[in-house]
Write a protein that holds these residues in place. Structure first.
Motif, PDB file in Angstrom:
ATOM      1  N   HIS A 125       0.751   2.623   3.395  1.00 26.01           N
ATOM      2  CA  HIS A 125       0.993   1.489   4.469  1.00 26.01           C
ATOM      3  C   HIS A 125       2.275   0.718   4.085  1.00 26.01           C
ATOM      4  CE1 HIS A 125      -2.968   2.611   5.326  1.00 26.01           C
ATOM      5  NE2 HIS A 125      -2.601   3.114   6.790  1.00 26.01           N
ATOM      6  N   CYS A 135      -5.610  -2.466   0.159  1.00 23.58           N
ATOM      7  CA  CYS A 135      -5.188  -2.440   1.180  1.00 23.58           C
ATOM      8  C   CYS A 135      -6.274  -2.819   2.350  1.00 23.58           C
ATOM      9  CB  CYS A 135      -4.664  -0.905   1.732  1.00 23.58           C
ATOM     10  SG  CYS A 135      -3.966  -1.035   3.294  1.00 23.58           S
ATOM     11  N   CYS A 175      -8.727   2.641   4.802  1.00 22.46           N
ATOM     12  CA  CYS A 175      -7.950   2.848   3.545  1.00 22.46           C
ATOM     13  C   CYS A 175      -8.372   2.160   2.209  1.00 22.46           C
ATOM     14  CB  CYS A 175      -6.321   2.275   4.065  1.00 22.46           C
ATOM     15  SG  CYS A 175      -5.240   2.505   2.520  1.00 22.46           S
ATOM     16  N   CYS A 193       1.011  -1.171  -0.123  1.00 24.43           N
ATOM     17  CA  CYS A 193       0.060   0.097   0.082  1.00 24.43           C
ATOM     18  C   CYS A 193       0.935   1.425  -0.146  1.00 24.43           C
ATOM     19  CB  CYS A 193      -0.928  -0.100   1.207  1.00 24.43           C
ATOM     20  SG  CYS A 193      -2.013   1.492   1.580  1.00 24.43           S
TER      21      CYS A 193
HETATM   22 ZN   LIG Z   1      -3.135   1.351   3.147  1.00 21.91          ZN
END
Ligand SMILES: [Zn+2]
Length: 80
Positions: free
Chosen positions: A48, A59, A64, A45
Motif C-alpha cells: 500500500h 501496515c 495486511c 507498506c
Molecule cells: Zn499494507
C-alpha cells in the motif's frame, strides 16, 4: 548595408541576454523548491504505497499488517 548588419547583431545580442536571464531564473527557482522540501525518512507498506509513517511499524490496513519498509527518496522524477 553595414548599418543593417550592426542592427541585426544588436537585436541578436539583446535577445540572447534576455534568454540567459530567463534560464538563470528558472534554475534558481528549481533550487529553492528542492531546499524547501525536507529530507526525512518515511516508512511505507510494500503493498500500500498510500500508507506513510514517520516511524517503522506495521501496515494499519485491515487484512495486511505487513512490516513497513523505509521509503527511499525518489531519485528519478516521475513523469507527470
Ligand atoms: Zn499494507
Amino acid at each position: 548595408m553595414k548599418k543593417v548588419t550592426l542592427m541585426a547583431i544588436a537585436i541578436l545580442f539583446s535577445g540572447m541576454s534576455v534568454l540567459a536571464v530567463h534560464s538563470t531564473t528558472l534554475v534558481s527557482d528549481t533550487t529553492k523548491t528542492k531546499k524547501v522540501k525536507p529530507a526525512k525518512v518515511q516508512y511505507t507498506c510494500p503493498m500500500h504505497p498510500d500508507v506513510l509513517s514517520d516511524k517503522p511499524g506495521k501496515c494499519p490496513k485491515p487484512n495486511c499488517g505487513m512490516t513497513l519498509v523505509k521509503k527511499e527518496p525518489a531519485k528519478k522524477k516521475a513523469a507527470k
